[in-house]
Design a protein around this motif. Structure first.
Motif, PDB file in Angstrom:
ATOM      1  N   GLY A   1      41.990  37.929  56.013  1.00  0.00           N
ATOM      2  CA  GLY A   1      41.187  39.029  55.474  1.00  0.00           C
ATOM      3  C   GLY A   1      41.094  38.979  53.962  1.00  0.00           C
ATOM      4  N   ALA A   2      42.243  38.848  53.319  1.00  0.00           N
ATOM      5  CA  ALA A   2      42.267  38.822  51.857  1.00  0.00           C
ATOM      6  C   ALA A   2      41.601  37.548  51.340  1.00  0.00           C
ATOM      7  CB  ALA A   2      43.710  38.924  51.351  1.00  0.00           C
ATOM      8  N   GLY A   3      41.903  36.430  51.995  1.00  0.00           N
ATOM      9  CA  GLY A   3      41.316  35.160  51.570  1.00  0.00           C
ATOM     10  C   GLY A   3      39.802  35.194  51.622  1.00  0.00           C
TER      11      GLY A   3
ATOM     12  N   TRP B   1      43.372  44.279  39.057  1.00  0.00           N
ATOM     13  CA  TRP B   1      42.198  44.569  39.901  1.00  0.00           C
ATOM     14  C   TRP B   1      42.303  43.853  41.237  1.00  0.00           C
ATOM     15  CZ3 TRP B   1      40.481  48.341  37.129  1.00  0.00           C
ATOM     16  CH2 TRP B   1      40.495  48.256  35.726  1.00  0.00           C
ATOM     17  N   VAL B   2      42.547  42.546  41.174  1.00  0.00           N
ATOM     18  CA  VAL B   2      42.725  41.771  42.400  1.00  0.00           C
ATOM     19  C   VAL B   2      43.992  42.240  43.126  1.00  0.00           C
ATOM     20  CG1 VAL B   2      43.122  39.449  43.327  1.00  0.00           C
ATOM     21  CG2 VAL B   2      41.549  39.765  41.405  1.00  0.00           C
ATOM     22  N   GLY B   3      45.040  42.537  42.346  1.00  0.00           N
ATOM     23  CA  GLY B   3      46.312  42.954  42.932  1.00  0.00           C
ATOM     24  C   GLY B   3      46.196  44.251  43.711  1.00  0.00           C
ATOM     25  N   ALA B   4      45.454  45.218  43.170  1.00  0.00           N
ATOM     26  CA  ALA B   4      45.272  46.488  43.878  1.00  0.00           C
ATOM     27  C   ALA B   4      44.561  46.250  45.210  1.00  0.00           C
ATOM     28  CB  ALA B   4      44.467  47.467  43.011  1.00  0.00           C
ATOM     29  N   LEU B   5      43.592  45.332  45.209  1.00  0.00           N
ATOM     30  CA  LEU B   5      42.901  44.999  46.461  1.00  0.00           C
ATOM     31  C   LEU B   5      43.872  44.347  47.448  1.00  0.00           C
ATOM     32  CD1 LEU B   5      39.569  43.604  44.943  1.00  0.00           C
ATOM     33  CD2 LEU B   5      39.859  45.777  46.143  1.00  0.00           C
ATOM     34  N   CYS B   6      44.761  43.491  46.957  1.00  0.00           N
ATOM     35  CA  CYS B   6      45.777  42.854  47.817  1.00  0.00           C
ATOM     36  C   CYS B   6      46.592  43.916  48.544  1.00  0.00           C
ATOM     37  CB  CYS B   6      46.745  42.002  46.992  1.00  0.00           C
ATOM     38  SG  CYS B   6      46.077  40.440  46.407  1.00  0.00           S
ATOM     39  N   ILE B   7      47.120  44.888  47.789  1.00  0.00           N
ATOM     40  CA  ILE B   7      47.974  45.916  48.391  1.00  0.00           C
ATOM     41  C   ILE B   7      47.161  46.761  49.376  1.00  0.00           C
ATOM     42  CG2 ILE B   7      49.471  47.912  47.952  1.00  0.00           C
ATOM     43  CD1 ILE B   7      50.684  45.419  46.828  1.00  0.00           C
ATOM     44  N   ALA B   8      45.925  47.103  49.007  1.00  0.00           N
ATOM     45  CA  ALA B   8      45.092  47.922  49.899  1.00  0.00           C
ATOM     46  C   ALA B   8      44.849  47.188  51.214  1.00  0.00           C
ATOM     47  CB  ALA B   8      43.770  48.268  49.215  1.00  0.00           C
ATOM     48  N   ILE B   9      44.595  45.880  51.150  1.00  0.00           N
ATOM     49  CA  ILE B   9      44.380  45.098  52.374  1.00  0.00           C
ATOM     50  C   ILE B   9      45.637  45.123  53.239  1.00  0.00           C
ATOM     51  CG2 ILE B   9      44.064  42.744  53.254  1.00  0.00           C
ATOM     52  CD1 ILE B   9      42.169  42.340  50.776  1.00  0.00           C
ATOM     53  N   VAL B  10      46.804  44.949  52.603  1.00  0.00           N
ATOM     54  CA  VAL B  10      48.064  44.995  53.345  1.00  0.00           C
ATOM     55  C   VAL B  10      48.211  46.352  54.045  1.00  0.00           C
ATOM     56  CG1 VAL B  10      50.591  45.067  53.086  1.00  0.00           C
ATOM     57  CG2 VAL B  10      49.268  43.294  51.916  1.00  0.00           C
ATOM     58  N   LEU B  11      47.909  47.426  53.333  1.00  0.00           N
ATOM     59  CA  LEU B  11      48.058  48.770  53.903  1.00  0.00           C
ATOM     60  C   LEU B  11      47.096  48.995  55.061  1.00  0.00           C
ATOM     61  CD1 LEU B  11      48.527  50.792  50.590  1.00  0.00           C
ATOM     62  CD2 LEU B  11      50.258  50.364  52.341  1.00  0.00           C
ATOM     63  N   VAL B  12      45.883  48.465  54.940  1.00  0.00           N
ATOM     64  CA  VAL B  12      44.903  48.621  56.024  1.00  0.00           C
ATOM     65  C   VAL B  12      45.357  47.833  57.261  1.00  0.00           C
ATOM     66  CG1 VAL B  12      42.543  48.036  56.740  1.00  0.00           C
ATOM     67  CG2 VAL B  12      42.941  49.160  54.538  1.00  0.00           C
TER      68      VAL B  12
ATOM     69  N   ASP C   1      38.584  32.658  40.878  1.00  0.00           N
ATOM     70  CA  ASP C   1      37.898  31.362  40.855  1.00  0.00           C
ATOM     71  C   ASP C   1      38.481  30.493  41.977  1.00  0.00           C
ATOM     72  OD1 ASP C   1      40.299  30.199  39.965  1.00  0.00           O
ATOM     73  OD2 ASP C   1      39.764  30.510  37.869  1.00  0.00           O
ATOM     74  N   ASP C   2      38.192  29.200  41.937  1.00  0.00           N
ATOM     75  CA  ASP C   2      38.627  28.287  43.006  1.00  0.00           C
ATOM     76  C   ASP C   2      40.120  28.343  43.275  1.00  0.00           C
ATOM     77  OD1 ASP C   2      36.108  27.434  43.280  1.00  0.00           O
ATOM     78  OD2 ASP C   2      36.362  25.551  42.166  1.00  0.00           O
ATOM     79  N   ARG C   3      40.903  28.540  42.217  1.00  0.00           N
ATOM     80  CA  ARG C   3      42.353  28.507  42.387  1.00  0.00           C
ATOM     81  C   ARG C   3      42.939  29.903  42.562  1.00  0.00           C
ATOM     82  NH1 ARG C   3      45.434  26.592  38.250  1.00  0.00           N
ATOM     83  NH2 ARG C   3      43.744  27.303  36.917  1.00  0.00           N
ATOM     84  N   THR C   4      42.405  30.892  41.828  1.00  0.00           N
ATOM     85  CA  THR C   4      42.999  32.226  41.907  1.00  0.00           C
ATOM     86  C   THR C   4      42.607  32.958  43.195  1.00  0.00           C
ATOM     87  OG1 THR C   4      41.198  33.092  40.560  1.00  0.00           O
ATOM     88  CG2 THR C   4      43.231  32.538  39.419  1.00  0.00           C
ATOM     89  N   ALA C   5      41.473  32.615  43.791  1.00  0.00           N
ATOM     90  CA  ALA C   5      41.087  33.289  45.043  1.00  0.00           C
ATOM     91  C   ALA C   5      42.066  32.969  46.176  1.00  0.00           C
ATOM     92  CB  ALA C   5      39.646  32.955  45.419  1.00  0.00           C
ATOM     93  N   PRO C   6      42.345  31.675  46.453  1.00  0.00           N
ATOM     94  CA  PRO C   6      43.352  31.413  47.495  1.00  0.00           C
ATOM     95  C   PRO C   6      44.746  31.926  47.108  1.00  0.00           C
ATOM     96  CG  PRO C   6      42.603  29.359  46.467  1.00  0.00           C
ATOM     97  CD  PRO C   6      41.697  30.438  45.992  1.00  0.00           C
ATOM     98  N   MET C   7      45.076  31.854  45.816  1.00  0.00           N
ATOM     99  CA  MET C   7      46.363  32.386  45.364  1.00  0.00           C
ATOM    100  C   MET C   7      46.464  33.870  45.720  1.00  0.00           C
ATOM    101  SD  MET C   7      49.252  31.944  43.742  1.00  0.00           S
ATOM    102  CE  MET C   7      50.487  32.870  42.805  1.00  0.00           C
ATOM    103  N   ALA C   8      45.390  34.626  45.482  1.00  0.00           N
ATOM    104  CA  ALA C   8      45.401  36.067  45.753  1.00  0.00           C
ATOM    105  C   ALA C   8      45.538  36.346  47.251  1.00  0.00           C
ATOM    106  CB  ALA C   8      44.131  36.714  45.199  1.00  0.00           C
ATOM    107  N   GLY C   9      44.885  35.533  48.060  1.00  0.00           N
ATOM    108  CA  GLY C   9      45.027  35.690  49.516  1.00  0.00           C
ATOM    109  C   GLY C   9      46.470  35.485  49.945  1.00  0.00           C
ATOM    110  N   LEU C  10      47.105  34.463  49.368  1.00  0.00           N
ATOM    111  CA  LEU C  10      48.506  34.180  49.694  1.00  0.00           C
ATOM    112  C   LEU C  10      49.435  35.271  49.184  1.00  0.00           C
ATOM    113  CD1 LEU C  10      48.459  30.363  48.990  1.00  0.00           C
ATOM    114  CD2 LEU C  10      49.127  31.431  51.153  1.00  0.00           C
ATOM    115  N   VAL C  11      49.130  35.822  48.016  1.00  0.00           N
ATOM    116  CA  VAL C  11      49.955  36.893  47.457  1.00  0.00           C
ATOM    117  C   VAL C  11      49.909  38.112  48.387  1.00  0.00           C
ATOM    118  CG1 VAL C  11      50.063  38.590  45.576  1.00  0.00           C
ATOM    119  CG2 VAL C  11      49.906  36.151  45.057  1.00  0.00           C
ATOM    120  N   ALA C  12      48.727  38.432  48.922  1.00  0.00           N
ATOM    121  CA  ALA C  12      48.613  39.551  49.868  1.00  0.00           C
ATOM    122  C   ALA C  12      49.453  39.267  51.111  1.00  0.00           C
ATOM    123  CB  ALA C  12      47.149  39.787  50.245  1.00  0.00           C
ATOM    124  N   ALA C  13      49.350  38.050  51.647  1.00  0.00           N
ATOM    125  CA  ALA C  13      50.119  37.687  52.842  1.00  0.00           C
ATOM    126  C   ALA C  13      51.624  37.755  52.563  1.00  0.00           C
ATOM    127  CB  ALA C  13      49.732  36.276  53.309  1.00  0.00           C
TER     128      ALA C  13
END
Lengths: 125, 232
Positions: A107-109, B85-96, B40-52
């Motif tokens: 989802g996040a990805g 900004w990205v981090g707040a979205l990460c936490i919100a996704i986890v909560l959802v 960007d190419d590197r921070t987008a997958p990083m952010a997905g992994l941080v949420a996970a």
């Protein structure tokens, strides 16, 4: 700490780092989760203050006066993964956790990939 | 017994839940707009992994007192690694995901939970980290100390967020007692939050300082030696 060996740019190095990061998350959710404290967390501890919690046939009952008493049952409390179980089986918490990690990653990805895309032909800034 | 870690439905009355639902939606809309620049190419997958990663570590309740536990909220952690900004979205996704899939945290309570953990904890943590950024850039000790403090204060701020919501629309326990209990317990939880955040940020910075948002823009992330000719 950041010698030439850690200079960004190598795609394989980045892929390896990402794979390692995912592995840590999967191990945490899949294995370490069995070691987690079963006690209520800070918020729940406060919410249950003043009430006595008794469990009848797996259903919690609160007697007394407390914040949690005003809470209502979760609409998806009967869901297949509710309470980090699989079909109510808490021995499978690890599997539920692994599934949660993968769903969150997907989802996040997907969201971040979509947000990070730039229109074709326009250079990234 | 269910593992439940967030506010459930009904702890605050419907108007309060709805009002913080609006706060959460507006906050997330702003984050969605602002997050683009950080991805960007590197921070987008990083952010997905941080949420996970946050989802996983939130499962790991650690004991704080007999009969009480705590777990990572992750606000400062995501803010330091991927920006607020990205981090707040990460936490919100986890909560959802936790609420809809694992019945952890109410559905109508998503507004209050997102406000406390995705907005208050993230932006408090980021504010602290930004204020100490010069110190964090000096080396691993400075970075981990910054991460610890940002995480500790972010946790306290999130707990205060709950107390405010409870004061507006909750019932069941005296407000002063609720405040004292929330602060006391979350000071202990904040220590655990600080340790986990410092260890995680330290490990990522050691392997890939270029992937730590807080260190970005630094000439040479975590280089202890100064360039020749520059005054100490």
């Amino acid at each position: 700490m950041s010698g030439p060996a850690t200079t960004p740019g190598s795609g394989r190095r980045t892929a390896r780092f990402f794979a390692g990061f995912l592995l840590v998350a999967l191990l945490a959710a899949g294995l370490l989760s069995y070691l987690a404290s079963p006690e209520p967390d800070g918020l729940d501890t406060v919410a249950q203050r003043g009430c006595e919690v008794t469990e009848v046939d797996g259903v919690e009952r609160l007697t007394g006066e407390c914040i949690a008493q005003h809470g209502t049952e979760h609409p998806f409390a009967a869901g297949p993964l509710a309470g980090y179980s699989v079909g109510g089986d808490e021995r499978l918490t690890g599997a539920a956790g692994v599934l949660g990690v993968l769903v969150t990653l997907a989802g996040a990805g997907a969201l971040f990939w979509l947000l990070g895309r730039r229109p074709a032909g326009r250079p990234r800034d | 017994m269910y593992l439940a870690m967030h506010m459930s439905d009904g702890l605050v009355n419907a108007p309060t839940a709805a009002a913080f639902g609006v706060v959460a939606v507006v906050g997330m809309a702003v984050c969605l707009a602002k997050a683009r620049a950080d991805l960007d190419d590197r921070t987008a997958p990083m952010a997905g992994l941080v949420a996970a990663f946050v989802f996983a570590v939130q499962m790991l309740n650690f004991p704080i007192l007999p009969g009480a536990s705590g777990h990572l909220l992750g606000g400062a952690l995501v803010a330091i690694l991927v920006g607020p900004w990205v981090g707040a979205l990460c936490i919100a996704i986890v909560l959802v995901v936790q609420s809809l899939l694992f019945a952890d945290g109410g559905v109508t309570a998503l507004g209050t939970n997102i406000t406390n953990m995705a907005l208050i904890a993230v932006f408090t943590g980021y504010g602290v980290a930004l204020a100490l950024r010069r110190f964090a850039l000096r080396g691993k000790g400075g970075l981990t100390a910054t991460a610890f403090l940002a995480a500790f204060l972010g946790t306290i701020a999130a707990a205060l967020g709950f107390v405010v919501q409870y004061a507006i629309g909750g019932q069941g326990l005296a407000l002063g007692y609720t405040l004292a209990l929330m602060l006391g317990l979350h000071a202990l939880i904040g220590i655990g939050e600080g340790v986990i955040t410092a260890l995680t940020v330290g490990a990522v910075a050691a392997a890939r300082p270029d992937l730590v948002h807080l260190l970005r823009g630094a000439q040479r992330p975590l280089e202890l030696r100064r360039p020749e000719g520059s005054a100490a």
